[in-house]
Design a protein around this motif. Sequence first.
Motif, PDB file in Angstrom:
ATOM      1  N   SER A 117     -96.663  16.819  40.379  1.00 18.50           N
ATOM      2  CA  SER A 117     -95.268  16.573  40.753  1.00 18.50           C
ATOM      3  C   SER A 117     -95.057  16.839  42.245  1.00 18.50           C
ATOM      4  O   SER A 117     -94.493  16.008  42.969  1.00 18.50           O
ATOM      5  CB  SER A 117     -94.378  17.470  39.884  1.00 18.50           C
ATOM      6  OG  SER A 117     -93.100  17.543  40.421  1.00 18.50           O
ATOM      7  N   ASN A 133     -87.597  22.224  45.117  1.00 23.61           N
ATOM      8  CA  ASN A 133     -86.801  21.810  43.977  1.00 23.61           C
ATOM      9  C   ASN A 133     -87.735  21.785  42.760  1.00 23.61           C
ATOM     10  O   ASN A 133     -88.795  21.164  42.799  1.00 23.61           O
ATOM     11  CB  ASN A 133     -86.279  20.394  44.292  1.00 23.61           C
ATOM     12  CG  ASN A 133     -85.514  19.806  43.137  1.00 23.61           C
ATOM     13  OD1 ASN A 133     -85.553  20.316  42.036  1.00 23.61           O
ATOM     14  ND2 ASN A 133     -84.825  18.717  43.413  1.00 23.61           N
ATOM     15  N   LYS A 142     -87.631  20.408  39.972  1.00 14.03           N
ATOM     16  CA  LYS A 142     -87.634  19.233  39.091  1.00 14.03           C
ATOM     17  C   LYS A 142     -89.056  18.701  38.934  1.00 14.03           C
ATOM     18  O   LYS A 142     -89.793  18.595  39.914  1.00 14.03           O
ATOM     19  CB  LYS A 142     -86.780  18.124  39.708  1.00 14.03           C
ATOM     20  CG  LYS A 142     -85.293  18.265  39.464  1.00 14.03           C
ATOM     21  CD  LYS A 142     -84.597  17.047  40.011  1.00 14.03           C
ATOM     22  CE  LYS A 142     -83.101  17.177  39.844  1.00 14.03           C
ATOM     23  NZ  LYS A 142     -82.395  16.123  40.593  1.00 14.03           N
ATOM     24  N   ASP A 164     -86.931  13.196  42.810  1.00 15.77           N
ATOM     25  CA  ASP A 164     -85.826  12.237  42.963  1.00 15.77           C
ATOM     26  C   ASP A 164     -86.319  10.970  43.662  1.00 15.77           C
ATOM     27  O   ASP A 164     -85.947   9.868  43.291  1.00 15.77           O
ATOM     28  CB  ASP A 164     -84.686  12.875  43.775  1.00 15.77           C
ATOM     29  CG  ASP A 164     -84.011  13.995  42.983  1.00 15.77           C
ATOM     30  OD1 ASP A 164     -84.072  13.932  41.731  1.00 15.77           O
ATOM     31  OD2 ASP A 164     -83.479  14.938  43.599  1.00 15.77           O
TER      32      ASP A 164
END
Lengths: 280, 352
Positions: free
Chosen positions: A39, A50, A52, A56
């Motif tokens: 990631s 971040n 996530k 994004d």
Amino acid sequence: MADTFDYNKKRIAPAKVIRWTLLALGGIAMVMPIVFMLSTSLKWPHEIYNLKIIPDEPTIENYTYVLEDGRFYQWFWNSLVIATITTISAVIFDSLVGYTLCKFRFRGRMIVFVAILSTLMIPTEMLVIPWYLMAKDFGWLNSYWGIMFPGVMTAFGTFLMKQFFESVPDDFLEAARIDGLNEFQIWWSVAMPLVTPALSALAIFIFLGNWTAFIWPLIVTNDPALYTLPVGLTTFSVEQSVEWELIMTGAALATIPTLIVFLVFQRYIIRGVVMTGLKG
Amino acid sequence: MATVELRKLVKTFGKTEVLHGIDLAVEDGEFVVFVGPSGCGKSTTLRLLAGLDDVTSGQILIGGEVVNNLAPKERNIAMVFQNYAIYPHMSVRKNIGFGLRTAKMPKADKEKRIDEVAEILGMTELLERRPAQLSGGQRQRVAIGRAMVRDPSVFLFDEPLSNLDAQLRTQMRLEIKKLHQDVGTTIIFVTHDQVEAMTLADRIVIMKDGHIQQVGTPSDVFQNPANMFVAQFIGAPSMNMLEGTVIDAGIQLGAGPIIAHQNQFSTNKITVGIRPGALVPAVHGDKVLMEGTIEIVEPLGAESLAYVDINGTKVIATVSGRAPPKLGEVLELTCPPEEIHFFDTASGLALS
């Protein structure tokens, strides 16, 4: 209304649920670092803190950068040469010594074995200084050999192979002796093929150990042209900032050979297990 | 082919002497079977012959040449092991040809030799298979093939049939016997199974505690056992042994009966041995040797074994398989005089 028992409804034992849950948690714990590595390697620098998992704005810019940087190939090559030679050497010498300690009776055999085993109790950190002094005295600093020499034979591998050779029946070796093979031929042509699973496990273990080795290659080399991948990747971390996205990209690329090694040797492990079931 | 000779062969492991001076001469082309209970030294003798263990003292001669200091490969012998020792990672062809790896002969000749051996053993169709794809009997044949391929002067077999089931063992026994008749090579075969020994051997060597007890043809060791151990070891079920004392009328057995005997014995305490096969129910006119009550009857098909109690002493007799006597019945037993063996109770040696 009388109670009826639904025979189609399977009951799941609580112990099974607990087992599956623990295994699932263990699996997630092991996979998550890899997921985060991939990631992060697909994130822009402003996104890396971040958490996530899916970025994004995913990008392959990091891969382009790392692969276009000529240093990566040099580090990759250094790691590949060192890990491959060390693996071949350790597999040969560990199995040769393990076989000798297992199948030959000679005075002092147990003393030698215990001496080899006892070296397992000394942590690498303690060995680094004597290794460094040796490398310095012999002129091995800043060389492939300097990085490789501590790993060309391992106490763990010797122990592992000795234990596996115990499972090779002496009749096999004696039959070959009667057929006229010398002791080296017996080891190579008869004993070694019978311990393929152990050799494969050892090869994977040694390769991974050398591929990911950091402390010793960092200490023994200061020429960037001799850096291994783990050492080289740290150059993405400078005083002011750590370029995590590049480190993770390099790390992701670095896992490819280890996956190949595992997939190749895994076949031999399975084949070896199938053969060991053979008996009269 | 070659003769094999053992001269005062001694083997010690540490301080334990396991072979105490073995002397034996095996003729060229002879099939000799070493038999004895576990730990008797038969496998040790075979390993010394093969050169797998060092001789402590004494000599081993193969083809008239002392081979004590020769490596196994220099002795021109081949050995078949109990668990076959065929390599699971090699095909049958490679396993059979393994013994030729060090032979200095063209590859084509090696292949031809492998094909010849495979044909003799009926394994031509199986040459490309792996051992895991073979049955127990086929694996045993591969092991024999590997021994044959080098055309050795002596074959050594170390309990090669003990891993096979009863039916296959009988079949392989016949095949080994036929093989010996065909190739005529000297064979030394080790087993703990006396039936195997009796059926295969030209001569049997019976061992116990590192000593040879008797060497002889199967009928010789069966009919004229040298001592009580051989008498009981050879033959199934074992020979009945009845202790007795010499009296004027013959031998008074502890169980009561008197065995009439005119010979003079050098000792007073005698053990009388009678094989179960020779101890049969007395019919009209037979001289009754002893009588007792039947406790158990074991049907074997053609005949049955009757376990008979004679005043507290148990003996086994052979009775009819078609109409065996009933339990509790009193049975009168007889035996031809020539089937009665006499042993010195103290030394265990046979008395003539």
